[in-house]
Design a protein around this motif. Sequence first.
Motif, short mmCIF file in Angstrom:
data_model
loop_
_atom_site.label_atom_id
_atom_site.label_comp_id
_atom_site.label_asym_id
_atom_site.label_seq_id
_atom_site.Cartn_x
_atom_site.Cartn_y
_atom_site.Cartn_z
N LEU A 188 0.79 -1.24 0.00
CA LEU A 188 0.00 0.00 0.00
C LEU A 188 0.82 1.29 0.00
CD1 LEU A 188 -3.13 -0.76 2.19
CD2 LEU A 188 -2.69 -1.21 -0.22
N PRO A 189 1.96 1.36 0.71
CA PRO A 189 2.74 2.60 0.62
C PRO A 189 3.16 2.95 -0.80
CG PRO A 189 3.50 1.28 2.47
CD PRO A 189 2.54 0.42 1.69
N GLU A 190 3.29 1.94 -1.64
CA GLU A 190 3.66 2.16 -3.03
C GLU A 190 2.58 2.93 -3.79
OE1 GLU A 190 5.14 -0.62 -6.83
OE2 GLU A 190 4.39 -1.54 -4.99
N ALA A 191 1.33 2.83 -3.31
CA ALA A 191 0.21 3.46 -3.99
C ALA A 191 -0.08 4.87 -3.48
CB ALA A 191 -1.05 2.61 -3.84
N LEU A 192 0.62 5.29 -2.45
CA LEU A 192 0.35 6.60 -1.85
C LEU A 192 1.23 7.67 -2.48
CD1 LEU A 192 0.18 5.51 1.89
CD2 LEU A 192 -1.74 5.90 0.33
N PRO A 193 0.66 8.74 -3.02
CA PRO A 193 1.46 9.76 -3.69
C PRO A 193 2.43 10.48 -2.76
CG PRO A 193 -0.83 10.48 -3.44
CD PRO A 193 -0.78 9.04 -3.07
N GLN A 194 2.14 10.49 -1.44
CA GLN A 194 3.05 11.18 -0.52
C GLN A 194 4.30 10.36 -0.22
OE1 GLN A 194 -0.07 10.19 0.13
NE2 GLN A 194 -0.42 9.80 2.31
N VAL A 195 4.35 9.10 -0.66
CA VAL A 195 5.54 8.27 -0.49
C VAL A 195 6.29 8.25 -1.82
CG1 VAL A 195 6.42 5.96 0.04
CG2 VAL A 195 4.38 6.83 1.23
N SER A 196 7.47 8.83 -1.84
CA SER A 196 8.22 8.92 -3.10
C SER A 196 8.65 7.54 -3.56
CB SER A 196 9.45 9.82 -2.94
OG SER A 196 10.44 9.18 -2.15
N SER A 197 8.69 7.36 -4.86
CA SER A 197 9.10 6.07 -5.42
C SER A 197 10.55 5.75 -5.05
CB SER A 197 8.93 6.08 -6.95
OG SER A 197 9.69 7.12 -7.54
N GLU A 198 11.40 6.77 -4.93
CA GLU A 198 12.80 6.55 -4.55
C GLU A 198 12.90 6.01 -3.13
OE1 GLU A 198 11.59 9.38 -5.74
OE2 GLU A 198 12.50 9.56 -7.74
N TYR A 199 12.13 6.62 -2.22
CA TYR A 199 12.16 6.19 -0.82
C TYR A 199 11.62 4.76 -0.70
CZ TYR A 199 11.20 6.23 4.21
OH TYR A 199 11.15 5.94 5.56
N TYR A 200 10.54 4.48 -1.40
CA TYR A 200 9.94 3.15 -1.37
C TYR A 200 10.93 2.12 -1.91
CZ TYR A 200 6.58 -0.63 -2.04
OH TYR A 200 5.92 -1.85 -2.01
N SER A 201 11.64 2.45 -2.97
CA SER A 201 12.61 1.53 -3.57
C SER A 201 13.74 1.20 -2.60
CB SER A 201 13.18 2.12 -4.87
OG SER A 201 12.17 2.26 -5.84
N VAL A 202 14.17 2.22 -1.85
CA VAL A 202 15.23 2.01 -0.86
C VAL A 202 14.77 1.04 0.22
CG1 VAL A 202 16.57 3.10 0.98
CG2 VAL A 202 16.39 4.20 -1.26
N LEU A 203 13.55 1.25 0.72
CA LEU A 203 13.02 0.37 1.75
C LEU A 203 12.86 -1.06 1.22
CD1 LEU A 203 10.23 2.56 3.39
CD2 LEU A 203 12.46 1.99 4.34
#
Length: 267
Positions: free
Chosen positions: A42-57
Amino acid sequence: NTFCDAVVDDWKILVYTPGKVGSRTISAGLGDRGLHIHTFVLPEALPQVSSEYYSVLRKKIFEKKRKMIIMVRSPFSRDISGFLQNMDSFLYPFCVDNPSGFFYGDYLINNQLFDFDTYKRKTIGWTSDMSENCERYLSQIIETKGDEFSWFDYELKHFWDIDVFEHNFDKERGCQIIDSKYAEIMLIKLEKLSYCMKEIFDFIGGSYFYIQEANTGSDKMYKFLYDSIRNKITLPKDYVNYYINNSYAKHFYAEEELLNDLKKWKY
């Protein structure tokens, strides 16, 4: 935040499941050794979570092989329990109708990020008849593929690249261990939990574990409403057939088990 906790506390056993399947009982039994989480997607679908940050996690969490406990529950009781619990967050006059159907279906299938206008379209009008609200909620579960068994595609297969349906599940035994590249998972049927204690004990490394019921309906404000709805609700025909004919449900449950659960309700 729980995603970040899972990255930082990489020694913890992930209790990673769909909602309302008994997972709080497992995490309570594990104590500080467990981390309870429903989604990594779900964090991947939230616009306030950057794709770069999500990729790092996402990259970080795959650095160490994890242990997971995943639960399933007979679907008819699970879905109605979910409706009653989620009522606590419904805002009159709207009933948020299975929001996971938006997050998973619209995002993973249609590649659409979360936005409030779409979220509002996923709501239904709230009526004074709680049985009617519940029946409409159940119908939307099958329309949006928001059931617990679809979770295995949306979450476990999409994020961890694990397809549990490629592995035969012993329905009578009620538990199974699957070893994969990124995780070792233990699947447990809630109805067989008390029979799987030795297997759980071995899986978690011989550490102390006990069953402590948590997040149960009897502890919640809706326990009297549950009894009322149970006597009044009629399960929609399409909803019943969805599970009786569902190959994913039958992966974990014999048809007789599904029918026994169904006997609790009018349909």
